[in-house]
Scaffold this active site. Sequence first.
Site, PDB file in Angstrom:
ATOM      1  N   LYS A   1       0.859  -1.182   0.000  1.00 27.37           N
ATOM      2  CA  LYS A   1       0.000   0.000   0.000  1.00 27.37           C
ATOM      3  C   LYS A   1       0.895   1.232   0.000  1.00 27.37           C
ATOM      4  CE  LYS A   1      -4.174  -1.851   0.320  1.00 27.37           C
ATOM      5  NZ  LYS A   1      -5.198  -1.658  -0.739  1.00 27.37           N
TER       6      LYS A   1
ATOM      7  N   ASN B   1      -4.973   3.183  -3.585  1.00 25.33           N
ATOM      8  CA  ASN B   1      -6.373   3.418  -3.206  1.00 25.33           C
ATOM      9  C   ASN B   1      -6.826   4.853  -3.503  1.00 25.33           C
ATOM     10  OD1 ASN B   1      -5.521   1.101  -0.918  1.00 25.33           O
ATOM     11  ND2 ASN B   1      -7.518   0.829  -1.878  1.00 25.33           N
TER      12      ASN B   1
ATOM     13  N   LYS C   1     -12.481  -7.775  -8.461  1.00 28.66           N
ATOM     14  CA  LYS C   1     -13.091  -8.208  -7.199  1.00 28.66           C
ATOM     15  C   LYS C   1     -14.553  -8.505  -7.488  1.00 28.66           C
ATOM     16  CE  LYS C   1     -10.016  -5.533  -4.219  1.00 28.66           C
ATOM     17  NZ  LYS C   1      -9.797  -4.258  -3.494  1.00 28.66           N
TER      18      LYS C   1
HETATM   19 MG    MG Z   1      -6.721  -1.904  -4.641  1.00 27.34          MG
END
Ligand code: MG
Length: 369
Positions: free
Chosen positions: A157, A185, A262
């Site tokens: 991240k 993100n 996803k």
């Molecule tokens: Mg992601």
Amino acid sequence: MQVLLEGVELRLVRLPLAGAFRTARANRTHRDVLVVQALVADGPSGWAECVAENDPTYWPEYTAGAFRALHYHLVPRVLAGRSMHEVRGHHMAKAALEGAALDAGLRSEGRSLGDFLGVERHQVSTGIALGMAQSVENLVTVATGWVQQGHRALKLKVAPGWDVEPVRAVRAAVGDDVAIVVDANGSYDSDDRAHVNALARLSDETIGVLAIEQPFDPEDLLGHARLARHVDVPVCLDESIGSVRDLETALALGACGAVNLKVGRVGGLVEARRIHDLCLKEGIPVRCGGMLETGLGRAVNLAVAALPACTLPPDLGPSARYYARDITPAFVDRDGTMSVPIGPGLGIEPIKEVLDEVTVNQIILRTPR
Ligand code: MG
């Protein structure tokens, strides 16, 4: 495949995470998970989890909202023989209901989810997602620990101020054989020159990242298209892609060099398969993303990660990475690979005693007679 539902059970379960998980937008310590059971009169039940999180910081849905959407809008429609697509949005809630019904249907046919989707392999490589750490040294320690356990891919991240330095340090520590993907993100601003410069440095070939995931706001497709022309590594879209239509738009704009797929975010396995197939046709590499799933969602992800276009490392690790005690039998890895379940449906079910113990709310909706 037609399953005749006699009802749907919704359960809210609360599970502490094995460790806190920090991203650009949230710090998670536990998950409230919505578990859906499709009840069938003369056949096996089907199971699914809704991947919505406690807070709407990754995606607009959140657990309590998804519970209401299912309770008052989606389940009553489906039990009355109507389409859940009368309801707009609520992809994660829809995916859970579709998934539970599909699991029931596949179990009754004795067919596995992998077979239904058309998987081409039965082993997939793991990918360990690492949140932002207290310090670069701390991240390096955690990253090398996972690599020493046999895992060959990491997702790190990143966010403005936490990017080039930590990723470069991890690369130096783990060597060139470990795959690294970075995920922002949506925390960078495509209008900020310093942000764009940092992303360009991050994509420098000496660091060797395979893809930069969702650098900008989900709605900023033009910003992603500009960056994609500017850097050599694929710009991977996650939060920007809620449907195959979104993907078509992103591809037309040149904004998408890879896709994080996803199932929950795109509204279910049917839409996920459409997205996968378009990526396969267009030569766009896919990575199966994760939402800190329990074993129910992990079974789904293992099948998705085994599809032919999924050539980038997934967010997929052994159960112990996520939960000290899962609601299903634990999934384990062997030297950085995991097996795609081969039993009927998901190939795995909740352990009833554990599920009952962690359930904090439960409701059964019956088909009207
Ligand atoms: Mg992601």
